[in-house]
Structure formats: C-alpha cells, structure tokens
Design an enzyme around this catalytic site. Structure first.
Site, mmCIF file in Angstrom:
data_model
loop_
_atom_site.group_PDB
_atom_site.id
_atom_site.type_symbol
_atom_site.label_atom_id
_atom_site.label_comp_id
_atom_site.label_asym_id
_atom_site.label_seq_id
_atom_site.Cartn_x
_atom_site.Cartn_y
_atom_site.Cartn_z
ATOM 1 C CB VAL A 1 -0.897 -0.012 1.011
ATOM 2 C CG1 VAL A 1 -1.628 1.134 1.252
ATOM 3 C CG2 VAL A 1 -1.977 -1.285 1.182
ATOM 4 C CE LYS B 1 -7.321 -5.854 7.527
ATOM 5 N NZ LYS B 1 -6.726 -5.257 6.166
ATOM 6 C CD GLU C 1 -13.289 5.820 3.637
ATOM 7 O OE1 GLU C 1 -13.802 6.836 4.033
ATOM 8 O OE2 GLU C 1 -13.799 4.918 3.692
ATOM 9 N N GLY D 1 -11.151 -1.196 1.652
ATOM 10 C CA GLY D 1 -10.218 -0.807 0.834
ATOM 11 C C GLY D 1 -10.710 0.645 0.135
ATOM 12 C CB ILE E 1 -15.682 0.613 -0.424
ATOM 13 C CG1 ILE E 1 -15.521 -0.562 -1.392
ATOM 14 C CG2 ILE E 1 -17.177 1.081 0.025
ATOM 15 C CD1 ILE E 1 -16.122 -1.825 -0.725
ATOM 16 C CD GLU F 1 -1.217 -12.846 2.928
ATOM 17 O OE1 GLU F 1 0.140 -13.165 2.718
ATOM 18 O OE2 GLU F 1 -1.592 -11.587 2.762
ATOM 19 C CG ASP G 1 -9.414 -9.546 6.740
ATOM 20 O OD1 ASP G 1 -8.772 -8.270 7.281
ATOM 21 O OD2 ASP G 1 -10.133 -9.301 5.774
ATOM 22 C CE LYS H 1 -10.762 -5.845 5.903
ATOM 23 N NZ LYS H 1 -10.751 -6.498 4.598
ATOM 24 N N GLY I 1 -5.596 -4.502 -2.318
ATOM 25 C CA GLY I 1 -4.687 -4.062 -3.315
ATOM 26 C C GLY I 1 -4.015 -2.714 -3.252
#
Lengths: 427, 427
Positions: B14, B103, B127, B132, B134, B188, B199, B203, B300
């Site tokens: 990122v 997160k 954000e 991601g 959105i 992964e 995960d 979130k 991504g």
C-alpha cells in the site's frame, strides 16, 4: 462544539422531512459530530403545512432569511430554476453557505452560482441533488479525489427504474407499469420529465462535472427515454442474459467524453443490473480505486432530507474556513465525441412480413453499413409481423442509425419502426 | 491553498501505491482540492524497495518522523499490532494527525488510541482500514450522520468472496478455489486469517463502532469461516434461489446488538448477492436513508492507497482545527444478544443412510426442539450417504444447534457432521 444557524426555504416533501429529522435528531447529531444544527427560520408559501412542533420563526419573504446576519446556511428546497435561482443568488451574495437538492438549477445555472460562491468564499452543498440518500457527491469529491475517472454508469431516476423492473418481473406493459408507479407516488401525473430521461440528464451533467472535471451543457447530452420500450424488448434482453436499464453514461475516450442518457442492455451478472424498483445506483471505474458502485434511495422525503443533513454537518463544520475545493469543473468546458462517432454493440429489433428473402435483405443492408452481426434470432410465430432480433458486434452508432433508416423504408417487408438499444458489455 | 506535510512509515504494497499516486497526482489533487500534499519523509526497513523517483528523505528510525515538528500527518502502513502500535502512539503524542489502514490495530487498541487522539485534539483517519477503496467510513461518518442504523451486512473480505464465487461459478472444490486465489495473489500462503473470518471480524468491529455507536469487543463476535463449505452447499443454495456469502452482520434488536461473521444464504435477487470475485460491499438499512450499498475493491495497492489519499485530503484540510467528531463510539460498551438467543431461518444438510424411517427420526428431533420446517428436499441417489436438505422457518439458533447435536449422535443413520447455514431473507 460549533453552533450553525440554518434558514430553510421551502417546506414541501423534502423540507418537511428535514424539519422532522432536525426536530428528532438534533441532539444525536450534536453528540456524534460536535455540531449543533439550529433551525432559526422557515419560509414557505403555505405555512399551514409546517408541523406544529416546529419552533423556528416562520417568515413570508425569503430575503428575511437570505439577508439575516444570524443565518450561516440557507437551505433551498423550492426547486425549479425560477425563484429558486433568485434565492440561491441572494443567499450567496450575503455570504451564506447554500445547501440545495435542486439538480435543475445546478445543471443549468451551476457555472454562474459556483462563480459567485467562489467570489464570496462560501460553499454550495448539493449532496441531495443526485441520487437522494446516496453519498455520491461526497464520495467523488473527497473519497475518490486522487482518481481519474474512466467511466460512469448511473441509474439516476427511480421512476423509470421502477417501471422497467415491473415490466420485467411482472411482465407488465409500459402503460400498466407507469400507471402503477403513479398510483404508488413514484411517478408524477405528467411523467414526461422522468420517463423521457430529462431528470436523469440533469443529474448526469452534475456528476460529469464532478467526476470528469469538465462541464458538459445539458443541451449537448443525447437523451432517450423509456416510453418506446415494449415487453418484447425487456423479455428479449432476459433471454440473452441481459437486462435493460435507463443509464446515464459518461466515458472518457481519449481527451473527449462520450455522454448520454438512454435505455441500455447490460449483463444480468453485473451489480448494476441488480438494482431494482425505485432504487438508484452509480457505478464507476477509476484509475486507482477500480470499479465501485453506490446504491440507495434516489428520492423521497426522509432519504433526501438525510442527504441535506449530511451537507449541513459537513459544510457547517467548514463554515468560516477557506473554501479550498474550487469546483473548477464548472468552468472548464468539456468536449464530446461527435454524435454518431461512438462505438458499441447493439440490439436491433425488426418487425417483418413472413416470406423468403426478408432476412437476406435486412442483413445485407446491415453488412453494407460495415456492421458485423454477432447473433440473430427469429422466434416461431403463427402470425405477422414476425420479430427478428439481431445483436451486432461493435459498430459506429451512425452506421447503425443509417442501417435502420434504410431498412425502415422497405415498406414491403417492414411493419413498424425498428428498434436499436445499446449494449454495454460491463464485466 | 493549504500545504500539508506527510511522513510515511511502511513502504510495502500500500505504501508504494501511495508513493506512486502522490508522485503522479500531487498537482491534480492540489488543483481539485486546494491542498498540496507534500511527502517529506519515508521510513521503511527495506529502503531498497522505495521507487527511485522518490524525492522524500528516507529515514531508518520512525521517531525521526513522529517527532519531526514539520510533519503534519503520519501515515502508518506497517500493519499488525506490535511496532505499528508504538508508531501510532508516538505520532499522536506528538500531536500528529494519523492516517492508517490498520484494522487489527484499531479493532484491538482503538479505544486507547482514539482517547489519546482526543487528548491531543488530533484526528485518526482510517478510511483504508475497511473496504479498501470503498468510501464507507466517510459515508457513515458524514453521509449518514443523521441516521439510526438498523442493520448492516458486509462482504468484508475479498479472498473469501473470490473463493465462494469460483466454487459457485466454476463448480470448484474449496481447496481448488483456494489454490487459485493463492496463485492469483488474492490469498496468503497461510490463508487462516482470511478464510476463517478473522479479517472480516476486525473490519466488522470497526464498522459497528461507527454505525451503531457502540464498542463490541472482537472476542465477543461469533466467527465462522468458509473452510467447511462444500460444492454441495453452494449448489444447493443455487437451486433454492439463494447464494452463500461470508457476511459480517450487525443488527439492532431492541437495545442490544446481534453481531457475527459467518457464511450466510441470501436471495439471488438482492444486490449484495451480485458482488462477485474479490470485490467487497457493505449493505445497510438506516432510519431515514433506507437501504444503501457501497461496493468496490477491498484490497490491493492502488485501491487502498486511494483511500489513504482521501484521508490525507480530508484530514489535511481539517488540520489545525477543532476535532469535532468525537469517535465516542469507542468508549461506550455495547451489549450483544446472548449467544444462541437470536432467531433466523436455517438451511440444514444431513448425510444419512438410505432406509425407511430416517426422515421421520430426523424431523421428529427437529420438531421436539420447537423448530418448524419450511421445505425439504432429498435428491435421488444411487449410493449412500443420501443428502437431506431442510429449510426451517424462523427458529432460535440454540434450538437448531441442539437439534443438530442430537441428530449427529444417531450414528446408525447419520454419516458425517450435519451442516447449518443461516438464511437471511433480505428483500
């Protein structure tokens, strides 16, 4: 804590929703955001419809609000481009922040009004003008601020989406579905503005400005409504794994834009095909974020009032600060791909007599116009006219139009006007 | 014009996307927003991976950034809850605005960090931590600020959504689909964190805080992953007009919340069922806006960097102002409906021997547990075990669990563990 004083002009459907939410949720909004939204004054031609629990002063002249030094934000919910234009101008001239749901006004007079706002260093909030409750304006303005937009596909009008859903799911005629939409309050008595795509075009032009940073005049956007669609088209689409939606489309083609509002066939598997009934949605592709879609209620008292409130909080918190975001899009004229020069696949429907040679005549005209056919279908039929469906490969719009014009002059074989519907191969 | 100086800690997937966009789009962002984002310093354990066009100073100690008086915003992209926690704390202590995609950190240490931010009157932008690209955090925080949330259904993990899509569309086994996801870089090498729903739960806990204004500890959220799902379940759902998605769900039930992450069957016609492959989406119902959905890439390099940029612009423009939005949700502990007390319809799958009386035994156990059956199906089969599918009417989760436990002890008729999948009748 920050206190923001509000004057509301127009207490109709959306205005009364706003009064209601401010009344019931003022404290919650303050707790969540640190902003106290204080409704000071309301102006309406019919004060009788203002709820009795209202505590704001009721005034009869809008200037009592736009010129009131104690007002920070003027909410314009009158609609239209007449008196609403005077109201917004007066508010800006008096250095008020303006919040509005008025897509027609922004679409037609946006350049002038944003110019005036800039001079006065105030802002115009218009989250409610497109997509009702959908936070599309803020998402483009702040959420996707680093992105270049490549394309945008919007279901921007709930009335037409409701009618198309009913035509498909309940196998209704256009007229029948329209009647139902009117009975449920989703369509006006005179539905022209919605069904002919004008409302969607207003919204599209606002979104284009924001997303593509270019102003496209409403008059230059080709608009086709849904009133000529038949059950047959809707059902044909279904058989092909497609669905017809009235889409407002904008695409970047080199340094030009392609923009239009028209019924479009899209694959059933695409998320925007799943948007049913009166819901709206905006799907876009951008350079970094990739594909995104926002979906929600596009109209209605409380959904639209909710969007107005989000502007009141956002611009309320910024009141008194420098207006950084310049809305420069309103001042740089964009240019469109010349009419007919854009390319797409097309669905074509012909009503023909049932005799040998018809198919050959039609397909050879299409071939002479450099259009190549991807698939074709003629259903078994006991009576004339027979229906012939052709799906083309990618072709120039003008070539398709020319073919249809030529074919429709063959009065010996054609019975009724042929139909062309653009097909978007959205992945 | 406002200049904002940025220090980046972590130049991995990122971080490198962020360096790239800042490099190519700094001018465009300035033109659009009036904010000049100036990347001053980068800290990474592997400086070799920082692109050669980078002009920011490279430092080896993160404190050179968090303690630098010239830095306005610290971007933490290290991940995890170890050193990242130290970095964010140090940045906040030095009155820096923090922007992060972490997160796990916010889910586990959010209360403490937001408390510290409040003391220092600075803000934390996150954000990029959920969904991601959105713009879901901003949409809830500003767009839907006046709304009470009733329910939220999120596809919050791209890896699992990709696997489920492949299992359905390409009729793959779980193992086969996982392998493909790994080959494409969507999963992964050790996929536990994604496929077991952890995960998604991180979130979900962040979204619950924001939307429902209550903190729910991660440990209290029941989590079921997708690794036990079979092709048979996926295909059964399809035959019933349903689709299985791994959903993070939160619903308001009276003054309590029901929260969970688990595979859930939803109607094919619902927009969230149309979210395919690695895409994420969040669907919610609120008091005024009604139903809304936001869809986009959940992960991504560039999509997540785009979300980081939106925070840089948003919080950059607010830098130096009062932190109005108090994130109070992090400090008020919410309470959940007791485990097993929530109600839903269920899909049940049993593997049984093929002999008379089996159906009677199973259905009478279900009946004794106060569960009423809505539909049932047993496919013709030449070999054992035979598969029996039952859809229940609304039932208490504990009753369903008890039934299955009882049935699974009937070793004379049952072959393998029975499966229960919640069914959400989303309209």
């Amino acid at each position: 804590m920050k206190k923001v004083s509000i004057g509301l002009i127009g207490a109709g459907t959306v205005g009364s929703g706003l009064i209601e939410i401010l009344h019931s949720h003022q404290k919650q909004i303050l707790e969540r955001t640190g902003i106290e939204l204080d409704l000071l004054q309301i102006c309406d031609t019919n004060p009788a419809r203002i709820p009795s629990y209202n505590k704001a002063a009721i005034v009869s002249d809008y200037k009592a609000i736009t010129q009131n030094p104690n007002i920070d934000i003027v909410v314009e919910l009158v609609g239209g481009t007449g008196i609403a234009y005077e109201i917004v101008k007066s508010a800006l001239q008096n250095s008020k922040t303006v919040v509005t749901a008025n897509k027609a006004l922004l679409s037609e007079k946006g350049t002038e009004l944003f110019q005036l706002a800039q001079e006065k260093n105030v802002e115009i909030g218009y989250e409610a003008s497109v997509g009702g409750a959908i936070p599309v304006i803020r998402s483009i303005k702040t959420g996707l601020v680093a992105n270049d937009f490549q394309s945008m596909f919007g279901i921007l009008n709930g009335t037409t989406n409701y009618i198309l859903t009913k035509m498909e799911e309940d196998n209704m005629d256009y007229a029948e579905a329209l009647k139902q939409a009117q009975d449920l309050g989703f369509a006006e008595k005179d539905p022209t503005f919605d069904v002919e795509g004008i409302d969607a075009a207003h919204k599209l032009s606002i979104l284009i400005g924001l997303a593509f940073n270019q102003k496209i005049n409403l008059d230059n956007i080709p608009i086709v409504g849904i009133s000529k669609l038949t059950k047959a088209d809707i059902q044909s689409a279904k058989l092909l794994g497609l669905r017809i939606k009235l889409l407002g489309v904008c695409k970047k083609i080199g340094d030009k834009l392609e923009a239009r509002v028209e019924p479009t066939m899209i694959p059933l598997t695409h998320p925007i095909a799943s948007v049913r009934n009166e819901m709206n949605a905006i799907f876009f592709e951008t350079s970094f974020s990739g594909p995104s879609m926002l979906l929600g209620k596009g109209a209605g008292s409380l959904p639209t009032a909710s969007a107005i409130l989000s502007d009141l909080v956002f611009y309320g918190s910024r009141r008194g600060q420098e207006n950084l975001f310049r809305e420069k899009n309103h001042f740089s004229q964009g240019s469109l791909v010349p009419s007919g020069e854009n390319q797409a696949r097309y669905y074509l429907r012909f009503k023909t007599v049932d005799r040998p040679g018809v198919l050959g005549e039609i397909t050879s005209i299409i071939g002479r116009n450099s259009i190549s056919i991807s698939s074709m279908r003629q259903n078994e039929s006991r009576e004339e006219p027979v229906e012939l469906i052709i799906i083309t490969h990618e072709a120039f719009e003008k070539d398709v139009r020319n073919s249809l014009q030529e074919i429709d002059k063959k009065f010996d074989i054609i019975r009724g006007k042929s139909i062309m519907i653009r097909l978007e191969d959205l992945a």
